[in-house]
Write a protein that holds these residues in place. Structure first.
Motif, short mmCIF file in Angstrom:
data_model
loop_
_atom_site.label_atom_id
_atom_site.label_comp_id
_atom_site.label_asym_id
_atom_site.label_seq_id
_atom_site.Cartn_x
_atom_site.Cartn_y
_atom_site.Cartn_z
N ALA A 19 0.85 -1.19 0.00
CA ALA A 19 0.00 0.00 0.00
C ALA A 19 0.88 1.24 0.00
O ALA A 19 1.95 1.24 0.62
N VAL A 20 0.44 2.25 -0.71
CA VAL A 20 1.14 3.54 -0.72
C VAL A 20 0.22 4.54 -0.03
O VAL A 20 -0.92 4.75 -0.46
N LEU A 21 0.70 5.11 1.07
CA LEU A 21 -0.06 6.10 1.81
C LEU A 21 0.35 7.48 1.33
O LEU A 21 1.54 7.79 1.31
N VAL A 22 -0.61 8.30 0.94
CA VAL A 22 -0.35 9.63 0.41
C VAL A 22 -0.95 10.65 1.39
O VAL A 22 -2.12 10.55 1.74
N CYS A 23 -0.15 11.61 1.81
CA CYS A 23 -0.61 12.63 2.75
C CYS A 23 -1.68 13.49 2.10
O CYS A 23 -1.43 14.17 1.11
N GLY A 24 -2.87 13.49 2.67
CA GLY A 24 -3.98 14.26 2.13
C GLY A 24 -3.81 15.76 2.32
O GLY A 24 -4.24 16.55 1.49
N LYS A 25 -3.18 16.17 3.42
CA LYS A 25 -3.00 17.60 3.67
C LYS A 25 -2.01 18.20 2.67
O LYS A 25 -2.25 19.29 2.13
N CYS A 26 -0.91 17.48 2.40
CA CYS A 26 0.06 17.95 1.39
C CYS A 26 -0.63 18.09 0.03
O CYS A 26 -0.43 19.07 -0.67
N ILE A 78 4.81 10.60 0.97
CA ILE A 78 4.20 9.28 0.78
C ILE A 78 4.94 8.25 1.60
O ILE A 78 6.12 8.43 1.94
N VAL A 79 4.24 7.17 1.93
CA VAL A 79 4.84 6.06 2.68
C VAL A 79 4.53 4.78 1.91
O VAL A 79 3.38 4.49 1.62
N ASP A 80 5.57 4.03 1.59
CA ASP A 80 5.42 2.71 0.96
C ASP A 80 5.37 1.70 2.10
O ASP A 80 6.29 1.65 2.93
N SER A 81 4.33 0.90 2.16
CA SER A 81 4.17 -0.03 3.28
C SER A 81 5.27 -1.09 3.36
O SER A 81 5.48 -1.68 4.40
#
Length: 104
Positions: A19-26, A78-81
């Motif tokens: 999963a790739v987590l993408v910062c919504g605020k950015c 972003i964060v790669d799980s």
């Protein structure tokens, strides 16, 4: 009167390998910045790449989160799980296809 209690599922299968987590605020601060015309959010642009998506059948899930607390200027965190100890900062206008290839 007796009622039949149906057992609720306790899990659902997904095809995700990561999963790739993408910062919504950015993403919200940039008001786009990615894609062919530079009007798409990073999450939406990544979901358009082959293998990426938000549904269960995608190979790589893309999830937009709340603020991750890094807040870089003119970029998205972003964060790669698969590598949770290494968060990435993607500058506005970065080549999404190249990013997707690096994440694969």
């Amino acid at each position: 009167m007796e009622t039949a209690v149906r057992a609720m599922k306790d899990h659902v299968r997904a095809g995700w390998t990561a999963a790739v987590l993408v910062c919504g605020k950015c993403s919200k601060k940039l008001e786009g910045g990615f894609g062919a015309k530079g009007r798409m959010s990073l999450a939406k642009a990544l979901r358009g790449e082959p293998g990426f998506g938000k549904g269960r059948k995608a190979v790589f899930g893309v999830v937009e989160t709340r603020c991750l607390g890094i807040c870089p200027r003119n970029a998205v965190t972003i964060v790669d799980s698969r590598t949770p100890g290494r968060w990435r900062i993607v500058p506005e206008g970065a080549d999404v296809e190249e990013l997707a290839n690096e994440l694969r």
